[in-house]
Each structure stands twice: as C-alpha cells, then as structure tokens.
Design a protein around this motif. Structure first.
Motif, short mmCIF file in Angstrom:
data_model
loop_
_atom_site.label_atom_id
_atom_site.label_comp_id
_atom_site.label_asym_id
_atom_site.label_seq_id
_atom_site.Cartn_x
_atom_site.Cartn_y
_atom_site.Cartn_z
N UNK A 107 0.77 -0.98 -0.02
CA UNK A 107 -0.02 0.16 0.02
C UNK A 107 0.92 1.22 0.14
N UNK A 108 0.48 2.30 0.61
CA UNK A 108 1.22 3.61 0.77
C UNK A 108 2.33 3.69 1.61
N UNK A 109 2.05 3.22 2.92
CA UNK A 109 2.86 3.53 4.04
C UNK A 109 3.60 2.24 4.83
N UNK A 110 3.30 1.04 4.13
CA UNK A 110 3.57 -0.39 4.96
C UNK A 110 4.82 -0.71 4.14
N UNK A 111 5.44 -1.37 5.35
CA UNK A 111 6.34 -2.25 4.61
C UNK A 111 6.30 -3.77 5.07
#
Length: 155
Positions: free
Chosen positions: A145-149
């Motif tokens: 997604x945009x903010x997860x690792x």
C-alpha cells in the motif's frame, strides 16, 4: 524468563480487552474507526479461536503478562507463507527492556519456515525492532500500500 503460551479459549475476553488497547495505540498509524459499542473493529479476531491456521499467543515474563502476538498463514503479498505475524505488542510499561527483540527471536526460532510481517513506515519503533530481529534471516523488504513495509524471510 520469557515464554510464549497459547491463548486459551477461557482467556479470549482478556485478549480482546488487551487487543482493544493495542488497536487504540495503532490509531497513531492507521485510521481505525470505533463500532457502536466503542470498540475498534477487527474482523478476524474470532477466527483466532476457530481456524487451525491462526494462533494467538500471550507473552509471559515469569508470572507477568507482558505482551501478545497473533499469527496466521495469510500473506499480504499473495505469497505462500508458513507464518505471518499479524499482530505483535509488548505492553508499554515493559518496553525499552529488550523484551520485544528477545520475544521476536524466540517466536521465529520456534517456528521454522517462510515468514512474513508488516509494519507502518511511520512506526519508527516497529521498524527498528523488525529490522534488528529479522537481520539474521536476510529479509526482503517490499512496499505494501502507501505506508507499509512487508518483510519476507525464511527461518
């Protein structure tokens, strides 16, 4: 001495209560909404007591409950995994004692196979913990997604 112990059906409410506090803390990184009863939604909670590929564990330091973890076999990346760390916490008053690192290492060592875990990139403490705990396994980091690792590795 640290030990992981399965959450018994009789401790289901205890886990739910602790889990709500954990989810509240996670609102620093995620936009979770409350339901009509004032609880944070988590559609998979009951499955940890019903499905064989899910496992809820309490972390004990001797006789003191200091955290929990929730494992399943569902990959965020669509990979085949033996273990996915869905949730993990050390309760705030027990943090900064290296319990998280020791607990993570114990968890991995006790469950060989293909692992996956994810964390919010905004959660600097989680990033530091998981970077250090997974280093021996040479993890592959993927953006989710945009903010997860997502870290993928084999124990």
């Amino acid at each position: 001495m640290l030990s992981w112990r399965p959450v018994a059906q009789t401790d289901r409410q205890r886990l739910w209560n602790l889990f709500q506090k954990y989810l509240y803390e996670m609102t620093n990184y995620y936009d979770d909404e409350l339901d009509g009863e004032g609880n944070y939604r988590y559609g998979y909670f009951d499955r940890y007591f019903e499905e064989p590929d899910r496992e809820a564990l309490f972390l004990w330091d001797g006789d003191t409950l200091v955290g929990f973890a929730m494992l399943n076999r569902h990959s965020c990346l669509g990979e085949t995994v033996d273990h996915a760390l869905a949730e993990f916490t050390i309760f705030p008053m027990y943090r900064r004692q290296h319990l998280g690192l020791e607990a993570a290492r114990m968890l991995f060592a006790g469950r060989p196979g293909r692992w996956e875990l994810k964390y919010s990139g905004e959660n600097t403490a989680a990033k530091a913990l998981w970077t250090k705990a997974t280093r021996p396994y040479d993890p592959k980091a993927s953006q989710y997604q945009e903010t997860e690792t997502v870290l993928s590795f084999t124990v």
